[in-house]
Motif scaffolding. Structure first.
Motif, PDB file in Angstrom:
ATOM      1  N   GLY A 214       0.802  -1.260  -0.251  1.00 15.94           N
ATOM      2  CA  GLY A 214      -0.063  -0.031   0.211  1.00 15.94           C
ATOM      3  C   GLY A 214       0.736   1.139   0.076  1.00 15.94           C
ATOM      4  N   ALA A 215       1.916   1.410   0.776  1.00 17.08           N
ATOM      5  CA  ALA A 215       2.703   2.405   0.701  1.00 17.08           C
ATOM      6  C   ALA A 215       3.567   2.637  -0.188  1.00 17.08           C
ATOM      7  N   ILE A 216       4.061   1.593  -0.825  1.00 17.24           N
ATOM      8  CA  ILE A 216       5.200   1.834  -1.979  1.00 17.24           C
ATOM      9  C   ILE A 216       4.673   1.433  -3.250  1.00 17.24           C
ATOM     10  N   VAL A 217       4.342   0.263  -3.409  1.00 20.17           N
ATOM     11  CA  VAL A 217       4.122  -0.475  -4.781  1.00 20.17           C
ATOM     12  C   VAL A 217       2.825   0.166  -5.277  1.00 20.17           C
ATOM     13  N   MET A 218       1.681   0.469  -4.849  1.00 18.95           N
ATOM     14  CA  MET A 218       0.644   1.118  -5.107  1.00 18.95           C
ATOM     15  C   MET A 218       0.895   2.394  -5.777  1.00 18.95           C
ATOM     16  N   PRO A 219       1.422   3.293  -4.793  1.00 19.64           N
ATOM     17  CA  PRO A 219       1.514   4.821  -5.197  1.00 19.64           C
ATOM     18  C   PRO A 219       2.359   4.843  -6.685  1.00 19.64           C
ATOM     19  N   VAL A 220       3.542   4.180  -6.443  1.00 18.23           N
ATOM     20  CA  VAL A 220       4.337   4.055  -7.818  1.00 18.23           C
ATOM     21  C   VAL A 220       3.509   3.514  -8.761  1.00 18.23           C
ATOM     22  N   ALA A 221       2.934   2.576  -8.821  1.00 15.18           N
ATOM     23  CA  ALA A 221       2.214   2.051  -9.915  1.00 15.18           C
ATOM     24  C   ALA A 221       0.914   2.891 -10.318  1.00 15.18           C
ATOM     25  N   PHE A 222       0.094   3.418  -9.498  1.00 10.26           N
ATOM     26  CA  PHE A 222      -1.048   4.209  -9.847  1.00 10.26           C
ATOM     27  C   PHE A 222      -0.532   5.407 -10.550  1.00 10.26           C
ATOM     28  N   TRP A 223       0.266   6.021  -9.668  1.00  9.30           N
ATOM     29  CA  TRP A 223       0.868   7.480 -10.292  1.00  9.30           C
ATOM     30  C   TRP A 223       1.243   7.508 -11.712  1.00  9.30           C
ATOM     31  N   CYS A 224       2.148   6.425 -11.916  1.00 11.25           N
ATOM     32  CA  CYS A 224       2.933   6.195 -13.241  1.00 11.25           C
ATOM     33  C   CYS A 224       1.402   5.775 -14.258  1.00 11.25           C
ATOM     34  N   LEU A 225       0.683   5.172 -14.018  1.00 16.54           N
ATOM     35  CA  LEU A 225      -0.271   4.577 -14.929  1.00 16.54           C
ATOM     36  C   LEU A 225      -1.439   5.769 -15.090  1.00 16.54           C
ATOM     37  N   ALA A 226      -1.693   6.547 -13.887  1.00 20.46           N
ATOM     38  CA  ALA A 226      -2.348   7.486 -14.149  1.00 20.46           C
ATOM     39  C   ALA A 226      -1.914   8.966 -15.035  1.00 20.46           C
ATOM     40  N   THR A 227      -0.776   8.900 -14.965  1.00 22.81           N
ATOM     41  CA  THR A 227       0.164  10.159 -15.605  1.00 22.81           C
ATOM     42  C   THR A 227       0.143   9.756 -17.175  1.00 22.81           C
ATOM     43  N   GLY A 228       0.081   8.408 -17.389  1.00 25.35           N
ATOM     44  CA  GLY A 228       0.302   8.008 -18.735  1.00 25.35           C
ATOM     45  C   GLY A 228      -0.784   8.429 -19.791  1.00 25.35           C
ATOM     46  N   PRO A 229      -1.905   8.609 -19.516  1.00 22.88           N
ATOM     47  CA  PRO A 229      -2.849   9.288 -20.474  1.00 22.88           C
ATOM     48  C   PRO A 229      -2.525  10.568 -20.814  1.00 22.88           C
ATOM     49  N   ARG A 230      -1.853  11.320 -20.375  1.00 23.09           N
ATOM     50  CA  ARG A 230      -1.442  12.667 -20.701  1.00 23.09           C
ATOM     51  C   ARG A 230      -0.553  12.519 -22.028  1.00 23.09           C
ATOM     52  N   TYR A 231       0.004  11.310 -22.250  1.00 20.05           N
ATOM     53  CA  TYR A 231       0.944  11.242 -23.545  1.00 20.05           C
ATOM     54  C   TYR A 231       0.489  10.395 -24.382  1.00 20.05           C
ATOM     55  N   LEU A 232      -0.307   9.234 -23.800  1.00 24.48           N
ATOM     56  CA  LEU A 232      -0.672   8.223 -24.686  1.00 24.48           C
ATOM     57  C   LEU A 232      -2.130   8.032 -24.657  1.00 24.48           C
ATOM     58  N   SER A 233      -2.620   7.418 -25.764  1.00 28.14           N
ATOM     59  CA  SER A 233      -4.186   7.117 -25.867  1.00 28.14           C
ATOM     60  C   SER A 233      -4.529   5.833 -24.715  1.00 28.14           C
ATOM     61  N   ALA A 234      -5.776   6.030 -24.487  1.00 31.66           N
ATOM     62  CA  ALA A 234      -6.310   5.193 -23.415  1.00 31.66           C
ATOM     63  C   ALA A 234      -6.065   3.597 -23.721  1.00 31.66           C
ATOM     64  N   PRO A 235      -6.187   3.017 -24.891  1.00 33.54           N
ATOM     65  CA  PRO A 235      -5.832   1.919 -25.156  1.00 33.54           C
ATOM     66  C   PRO A 235      -4.299   1.519 -25.041  1.00 33.54           C
ATOM     67  N   GLU A 236      -3.469   2.356 -25.408  1.00 33.99           N
ATOM     68  CA  GLU A 236      -2.091   2.280 -25.109  1.00 33.99           C
ATOM     69  C   GLU A 236      -1.606   2.184 -23.706  1.00 33.99           C
TER      70      GLU A 236
END
Length: 293
Positions: A214-236
Motif C-alpha cells: 500500500g505505501a510503496i508499490v501501489m503509489p508508484v504503480a497508480f501514479w505512473c499509470l494515471a499520468t500516462g494518459p497525458r501522453y498516450l491514448s487510453a488503449p495504449e
C-alpha cells in the motif's frame, strides 16, 4: 526529436514502470494473508498516508501544492479508481490469480470501445481484430470460472477492467494532471474496509507485506499509470496494465506453486497473443508512417 515523440516516449516509460510495479500487487496480497476487509482497509489506508507524506514533502520543496484533483473530471475518475480497488480485491479473494489478471487484460479493449464512443478516437482495424480474439480468450476463462465455481470472482475482475478503462478514458479526455487522483481515491476503499474490519479487529497474518504494497508499490504503480494518459491514448495505457497479466501468474507460481487451469492457460495464451500481435502492428505502423512521410 519532436515534442510529440518525446512525450510519447515519456508516456511509454512511465506506464512501463507502473505496469511492472502493479504486477507485484497480487503476490503481496497473498503474502500478507488475512480477511478481505482487513487487507482492503490496511492496503488502501497505507496508500493514502504515503500519498499525504509525498504531498507534504513536495509542498515543502516547491512552496506550493501540486495538482490534486483537477475539477469534475478528477472527482469522477477518483470515484472510479476507488471502486476498481474494491472490485479488484473482491476478484483476488474469489477466483484464481491467473483468472484475475487474464480477465483484467480486457482493459485496453474496453478503453478502445470507450474512446471510440466518447472521444471519437476510432480504433484501427488491427485493434478491432485483436478485440475479437480477446473476447474469445476472456470467454474461455469465464467459462472455466463457471464450471469451477469462480463466476463471482471472474465477474468482479471483468468489472474492474471496465472501471479502470473508464477512469483512463476520463483522464485522456481531460488532458489534466491525474497522477494523484487514484492515490487519494484510496480513501474510499480504506474507509469501507476499515469500517467492516475494525469492529472485530484487523485480521492480517503478515501486515508488513500489506504495508509495503500500500505505501510503496501501489503509489508508484497508480501514479505512473494515471499520468500516462497525458501522453498516450487510453488503449495504449491499458496495454501496460497487461504487464501484470504476464508477470503476476509467474510470481504466484514461483512463490505459492499455484498452477492455472488448462482452459485458463488457453484463454490467457489467446489474450497474450492478441495483445502482442496488436502491439507489434501498432509499432510497425508507427515506423512505416514517418518513412512514408
Amino acid at each position: 526529436m519532436s515534442t510529440a515523440l518525446s512525450d510519447h516516449r515519456k508516456g511509454l516509460l512511465l506506464t512501463a514502470i507502473g505496469g511492472l510495479a502493479l504486477s507485484m500487487d497480487i503476490p503481496l496480497v497473498h503474502l500478507g494473508g488475512g480477511d478481505i476487509w482487513s487487507i482492503l482497509g490496511m492496503r488502501s489506508a497505507a496508500t493514502v498516508v504515503a500519498t499525504l507524506v509525498i504531498l507534504a514533502a513536495m509542498r515543502l520543496a516547491s512552496g506550493k501544492w501540486p495538482v490534486l484533483v483537477p475539477g469534475r473530471a478528477g472527482l469522477l475518475a477518483g470515484l472510479l479508481y476507488g471502486l476498481s480497488s474494491l472490485t479488484f480485491v473482491l476478484a483476488v479473494f474469489n477466483t484464481t490469480t491467473a483468472n484475475v489478471v487474464f480477465i483484467v487484460a480486457f482493459n485496453p479493449m474496453f478503453g478502445a470501445l470507450l474512446s471510440w464512443t466518447f472521444l471519437k478516437e476510432k480504433p484501427q482495424a488491427a485493434t478491432l481484430i485483436a478485440m475479437l480474439f480477446m473476447i474469445l480468450g476472456v470467454g474461455l476463462i469465464v467459462r472455466e470460472g463457471l464450471s469451477s465455481g469462480h463466476f463471482f470472482g471472474d465477474a468482479m475482475a471483468l468489472l474492474s477492467a471496465f472501471i479502470l478503462a473508464a477512469a483512463i478514458t476520463i483522464g485522456r479526455a481531460s488532458r489534466r494532471e491525474m497522477g494523484f487522483v487514484p492515490l487519494l481515491a484510496a480513501i474510499l476503499p480504506a474507509v469501507l474496509g476499515l469500517a467492516q474490519a475494525l469492529p472485530s479487529g484487523l485480521s492480517i497474518t503478515h501486515p508488513g507485506w500489506i504495508l509495503v504494497n500500500g505505501a510503496i508499490v501501489m503509489p508508484v504503480a497508480f501514479w505512473c499509470l494515471a499520468t500516462g494518459p497525458r501522453y498516450l491514448s487510453a488503449p495504449e495505457v491499458g496495454m501496460f496494465y497487461l504487464l501484470e497479466t504476464v508477470l503476476a501468474p509467474i510470481w504466484v507460481w514461483l512463490i505459492f506453486s499455484e498452477t492455472p487451469a488448462t482452459m485458463t492457460l488457453v484463454g490467457g495464451g489467446i489474450l497474450i497473443a492478441a495483445i502482442a500481435g496488436h502491439c507489434f502492428w501498432m509499432v510497425h505502423g508507427r515506423s512505416i508512417r514517418p518513412l512514408a512521410g
